[in-house]
Scaffold this motif. Structure first.
Motif, PDB file in Angstrom:
ATOM      1  N   ASP A  95       0.875  -1.169   0.000  1.00  0.00           N
ATOM      2  CA  ASP A  95       0.000   0.000   0.000  1.00  0.00           C
ATOM      3  C   ASP A  95       0.913   1.220   0.000  1.00  0.00           C
ATOM      4  OD1 ASP A  95      -1.399   2.306   1.217  1.00  0.00           O
ATOM      5  OD2 ASP A  95      -3.061   0.912   1.464  1.00  0.00           O
ATOM      6  N   THR A  96       0.879   2.002  -1.083  1.00  0.00           N
ATOM      7  CA  THR A  96       1.806   3.121  -1.226  1.00  0.00           C
ATOM      8  C   THR A  96       1.716   4.084  -0.047  1.00  0.00           C
ATOM      9  OG1 THR A  96       1.729   3.010  -3.639  1.00  0.00           O
ATOM     10  CG2 THR A  96       2.489   5.072  -2.676  1.00  0.00           C
ATOM     11  N   ARG A  97       0.500   4.396   0.373  1.00  0.00           N
ATOM     12  CA  ARG A  97       0.349   5.349   1.471  1.00  0.00           C
ATOM     13  C   ARG A  97       0.925   4.778   2.772  1.00  0.00           C
ATOM     14  NH1 ARG A  97      -2.565   9.954   2.619  1.00  0.00           N
ATOM     15  NH2 ARG A  97      -2.999  10.271   4.831  1.00  0.00           N
ATOM     16  N   LYS A  98       0.606   3.515   3.084  1.00  0.00           N
ATOM     17  CA  LYS A  98       1.115   2.909   4.314  1.00  0.00           C
ATOM     18  C   LYS A  98       2.636   2.832   4.292  1.00  0.00           C
ATOM     19  CE  LYS A  98      -2.862   0.088   5.658  1.00  0.00           C
ATOM     20  NZ  LYS A  98      -3.356  -1.295   5.893  1.00  0.00           N
ATOM     21  N   THR A  99       3.179   2.482   3.130  1.00  0.00           N
ATOM     22  CA  THR A  99       4.632   2.405   3.004  1.00  0.00           C
ATOM     23  C   THR A  99       5.259   3.770   3.203  1.00  0.00           C
ATOM     24  OG1 THR A  99       4.417   0.564   1.438  1.00  0.00           O
ATOM     25  CG2 THR A  99       6.532   1.702   1.501  1.00  0.00           C
ATOM     26  N   PHE A 100       4.632   4.794   2.622  1.00  0.00           N
ATOM     27  CA  PHE A 100       5.131   6.160   2.763  1.00  0.00           C
ATOM     28  C   PHE A 100       5.077   6.597   4.223  1.00  0.00           C
ATOM     29  CE2 PHE A 100       5.373  10.154  -0.112  1.00  0.00           C
ATOM     30  CZ  PHE A 100       6.460  10.601   0.628  1.00  0.00           C
ATOM     31  N   GLU A 101       3.983   6.263   4.914  1.00  0.00           N
ATOM     32  CA  GLU A 101       3.845   6.636   6.319  1.00  0.00           C
ATOM     33  C   GLU A 101       4.911   5.957   7.176  1.00  0.00           C
ATOM     34  OE1 GLU A 101      -0.152   5.715   7.347  1.00  0.00           O
ATOM     35  OE2 GLU A 101      -1.014   7.468   6.331  1.00  0.00           O
ATOM     36  N   ALA A 102       5.117   4.659   6.950  1.00  0.00           N
ATOM     37  CA  ALA A 102       6.151   3.934   7.699  1.00  0.00           C
ATOM     38  C   ALA A 102       7.532   4.517   7.409  1.00  0.00           C
ATOM     39  CB  ALA A 102       6.114   2.456   7.335  1.00  0.00           C
ATOM     40  N   PHE A 103       7.743   4.886   6.134  1.00  0.00           N
ATOM     41  CA  PHE A 103       9.002   5.487   5.712  1.00  0.00           C
ATOM     42  C   PHE A 103       9.240   6.819   6.429  1.00  0.00           C
ATOM     43  CE2 PHE A 103      10.755   8.406   2.296  1.00  0.00           C
ATOM     44  CZ  PHE A 103      12.080   8.048   2.490  1.00  0.00           C
ATOM     45  N   LEU A 104       8.198   7.654   6.498  1.00  0.00           N
ATOM     46  CA  LEU A 104       8.334   8.942   7.167  1.00  0.00           C
ATOM     47  C   LEU A 104       8.615   8.782   8.655  1.00  0.00           C
ATOM     48  CD1 LEU A 104       5.521  11.105   5.511  1.00  0.00           C
ATOM     49  CD2 LEU A 104       7.988  11.402   5.290  1.00  0.00           C
ATOM     50  N   HIS A 105       7.935   7.857   9.304  1.00  0.00           N
ATOM     51  CA  HIS A 105       8.181   7.624  10.734  1.00  0.00           C
ATOM     52  C   HIS A 105       9.616   7.166  10.973  1.00  0.00           C
ATOM     53  CE1 HIS A 105       4.473   8.338  12.925  1.00  0.00           C
ATOM     54  NE2 HIS A 105       3.787   7.811  11.921  1.00  0.00           N
ATOM     55  N   GLU A 106      10.140   6.427   9.989  1.00  0.00           N
ATOM     56  CA  GLU A 106      11.517   5.913  10.140  1.00  0.00           C
ATOM     57  C   GLU A 106      12.551   7.020  10.008  1.00  0.00           C
ATOM     58  OE1 GLU A 106      14.593   2.939   7.767  1.00  0.00           O
ATOM     59  OE2 GLU A 106      12.439   2.775   7.408  1.00  0.00           O
ATOM     60  N   ILE A 107      12.335   7.952   9.087  1.00  0.00           N
ATOM     61  CA  ILE A 107      13.380   8.946   8.817  1.00  0.00           C
ATOM     62  C   ILE A 107      13.141  10.291   9.506  1.00  0.00           C
ATOM     63  CG2 ILE A 107      13.881   7.889   6.582  1.00  0.00           C
ATOM     64  CD1 ILE A 107      12.444  10.222   5.236  1.00  0.00           C
ATOM     65  N   ALA A 108      11.928  10.517  10.031  1.00  0.00           N
ATOM     66  CA  ALA A 108      11.639  11.794  10.689  1.00  0.00           C
ATOM     67  C   ALA A 108      12.417  11.901  12.003  1.00  0.00           C
ATOM     68  CB  ALA A 108      10.149  11.935  10.959  1.00  0.00           C
ATOM     69  N   PRO A 109      12.833  13.114  12.380  1.00  0.00           N
ATOM     70  CA  PRO A 109      13.579  13.291  13.627  1.00  0.00           C
ATOM     71  C   PRO A 109      12.746  12.966  14.858  1.00  0.00           C
ATOM     72  CG  PRO A 109      12.992  15.424  12.663  1.00  0.00           C
ATOM     73  CD  PRO A 109      12.671  14.373  11.646  1.00  0.00           C
ATOM     74  N   ASN A 110      11.420  13.041  14.724  1.00  0.00           N
ATOM     75  CA  ASN A 110      10.531  12.722  15.843  1.00  0.00           C
ATOM     76  C   ASN A 110       9.145  12.410  15.286  1.00  0.00           C
ATOM     77  OD1 ASN A 110       9.011  15.366  15.667  1.00  0.00           O
ATOM     78  ND2 ASN A 110      11.072  16.122  16.138  1.00  0.00           N
ATOM     79  N   PRO A 111       8.301  11.713  16.076  1.00  0.00           N
ATOM     80  CA  PRO A 111       6.959  11.356  15.603  1.00  0.00           C
ATOM     81  C   PRO A 111       6.110  12.574  15.232  1.00  0.00           C
ATOM     82  CG  PRO A 111       7.533  10.073  17.549  1.00  0.00           C
ATOM     83  CD  PRO A 111       8.603  11.105  17.390  1.00  0.00           C
ATOM     84  N   ALA A 112       6.306  13.697  15.933  1.00  0.00           N
ATOM     85  CA  ALA A 112       5.500  14.892  15.665  1.00  0.00           C
ATOM     86  C   ALA A 112       5.714  15.398  14.242  1.00  0.00           C
ATOM     87  CB  ALA A 112       5.836  15.988  16.669  1.00  0.00           C
ATOM     88  N   THR A 113       6.972  15.368  13.788  1.00  0.00           N
ATOM     89  CA  THR A 113       7.263  15.819  12.427  1.00  0.00           C
ATOM     90  C   THR A 113       6.594  14.915  11.402  1.00  0.00           C
ATOM     91  OG1 THR A 113       9.399  16.750  13.090  1.00  0.00           O
ATOM     92  CG2 THR A 113       9.104  16.244  10.752  1.00  0.00           C
ATOM     93  N   ALA A 114       6.681  13.613  11.625  1.00  0.00           N
ATOM     94  CA  ALA A 114       6.046  12.664  10.706  1.00  0.00           C
ATOM     95  C   ALA A 114       4.540  12.879  10.650  1.00  0.00           C
ATOM     96  CB  ALA A 114       6.362  11.234  11.130  1.00  0.00           C
ATOM     97  N   GLU A 115       3.919  13.055  11.813  1.00  0.00           N
ATOM     98  CA  GLU A 115       2.475  13.261  11.864  1.00  0.00           C
ATOM     99  C   GLU A 115       2.077  14.574  11.202  1.00  0.00           C
ATOM    100  OE1 GLU A 115       0.123  11.227  12.802  1.00  0.00           O
ATOM    101  OE2 GLU A 115       1.596   9.669  13.271  1.00  0.00           O
ATOM    102  N   ARG A 116       2.901  15.604  11.368  1.00  0.00           N
ATOM    103  CA  ARG A 116       2.605  16.895  10.761  1.00  0.00           C
ATOM    104  C   ARG A 116       2.582  16.798   9.241  1.00  0.00           C
ATOM    105  NH1 ARG A 116       7.000  20.066  11.579  1.00  0.00           N
ATOM    106  NH2 ARG A 116       7.303  21.008   9.556  1.00  0.00           N
ATOM    107  N   ILE A 117       3.533  16.058   8.707  1.00  0.00           N
ATOM    108  CA  ILE A 117       3.592  15.881   7.254  1.00  0.00           C
ATOM    109  C   ILE A 117       2.380  15.091   6.766  1.00  0.00           C
ATOM    110  CG2 ILE A 117       4.860  14.805   5.355  1.00  0.00           C
ATOM    111  CD1 ILE A 117       7.433  15.320   6.937  1.00  0.00           C
ATOM    112  N   MET A 118       2.048  14.012   7.485  1.00  0.00           N
ATOM    113  CA  MET A 118       0.967  13.137   7.023  1.00  0.00           C
ATOM    114  C   MET A 118      -0.411  13.775   7.161  1.00  0.00           C
ATOM    115  SD  MET A 118       2.164   9.304   8.124  1.00  0.00           S
ATOM    116  CE  MET A 118       2.467   9.709   9.844  1.00  0.00           C
ATOM    117  N   ARG A 119      -0.573  14.681   8.114  1.00  0.00           N
ATOM    118  CA  ARG A 119      -1.865  15.352   8.287  1.00  0.00           C
ATOM    119  C   ARG A 119      -2.088  16.443   7.239  1.00  0.00           C
ATOM    120  NH1 ARG A 119      -0.619  15.448  13.897  1.00  0.00           N
ATOM    121  NH2 ARG A 119      -0.058  17.654  13.661  1.00  0.00           N
TER     122      ARG A 119
END
Length: 354
Positions: A95-119
């Motif tokens: 699933d492209t979106r799920k893969t992208f989300e997992a990818f962002l959580h992996e490379i983001a400096p913190n969960p807040a940054t990843a969530e900000r991008i995904m929202r």
């Protein structure tokens, strides 16, 4: 030849234009590897979900699905002479979106940054529309599987494309996002004054495109730049993996007049990227069909004449590939019907010829 590749490579990547049976052939390669005792997984990017239907499943998910028992039961019922599988066969439809989300959580400096991008609403547009996203996320899924080290061999069925080589360009296309000078100018901390000025000036554009659009765009770009360093490092890792001797590229095509030139272009591009070309897999060939029936029937004379003409054309294609020293790693004959079952996939796996 194909068995040698399945035994020696840890990753086989199938590339090809749409409509050549690439997904079917990729699944059959995983089946063939399982027959050789390997724990194999096929990663398929198939919007039409044909593979799931052929396997008798309602869907394939983002996580590996073990098909071994399902396949073995089908074989025991319909082809007991084949015995039991020596290995295992698994399948994934990322699933492209799920893969992208997992990818962002992996490379983001913190969960807040990843969530900000995904929202951010731009994220939805980006994952669906940005050129190269699906292809790059397929590589991310591949990279994750390599890191897990769960499988002996991974067969990656690349996304359908009119251009055989589009998949090879995906990492560079996505990397450009971090190199766009305008976006850098707008969001980099060193240009805060310019950024603020541009935000004000582009307020007019926001009125034209919809409330909040420009704000979302700037915030999305700023979030991506926060993960730029990690993304670049990840990209280098994927590129290194693709250049490894563990990885081989196969071009799937049909034996048509365009095959030779398509093959030459593909090989040139693969070599340009310093990847390893393992050969051309010719699918849906008529070369091995008997076009001279033992009981001639005038009603079928014209049909057999057409088959013989196609066989003659295919022979010229094979001769052209041979003269150009293009390795043919597999030849798969045309089936009497479309692949609709596990038995059909095994028929393809058994039919590999070189």
């Amino acid at each position: 030849m194909i068995d040698d590749l399945l035994k020696s490579r840890k990753i086989l990547i199938t590339c090809g234009t749409g409509g050549v049976g690439k997904t079917t052939l990729s699944a059959a390669l995983a089946f063939r590897a399982a027959m050789l005792g390997k724990k194999a997984v096929v990663v398929t990017i198939d919007p039409a979900k044909r593979l799931a239907g052929a396997l008798g499943l309602s869907h394939l998910g983002d996580e590996p699905t073990d098909l071994t028992q399902h396949v073995q039961e089908a074989l025991s019922e319909h082809h007991p002479e084949l015995g039991s599988l020596q290995g295992q066969v698994w399948a994934i439809m990322p699933d492209t979106r799920k893969t992208f989300e997992a990818f962002l959580h992996e490379i983001a400096p913190n969960p807040a940054t990843a969530e900000r991008i995904m929202r951010n609403p731009i994220f939805q547009i980006f994952t669906n529309e940005f050129s190269g996203t699906n292809e790059y996320m397929a590589l991310e899924r591949l990279n994750a599987l390599v890191q897990e080290n769960r499988f002996d061999i991974i067969i990656l069925d690349t996304p359908p494309s009119r251009n055989t080589l589009a998949f090879l360009k995906a990492p560079q296309l996505l990397a450009r996002l971090f190199e766009e000078r305008l976006i850098r100018w707008l969001v980099l901390p060193t240009n805060k004054l310019v950024s603020a000025g541009m935000r004000k000036a582009l307020g007019i554009l926001e009125k034209l495109t919809g409330a909040g659009f420009m704000t979302h765009l700037f915030d999305f770009a700023a979030g991506l730049f926060e993960v730029q360093v990690a993304f670049t490092a990840n990209l280098r890792g994927i590129t290194a993996t693709l250049k490894s001797t563990d990885v081989g590229f196969i071009m799937v095509t049909t034996p048509s007049p365009d095959t030779l030139q398509e093959g030459l272009r593909f090989i040139e591009q693969v070599k340009e990227h310093q990847f390893h070309f393992d050969g051309v897999a010719l699918n849906r060939g008529l070369t091995y069909l008997n076009a001279s029936p033992s009981n001639p029937d005038r009603n079928f004379d014209a049909a057999f004449e057409v088959v013989r003409a196609i066989q003659k054309r295919e022979k010229l294609v094979l001769e052209g590939l041979e003269k150009s020293k293009i390795q043919i790693c597999a030849k798969v004959p045309e089936l009497a019907r479309d692949v609709h079952s596990v038995e059909d996939l095994f028929h393809v796996a058994m039919a590999f010829n070189s």
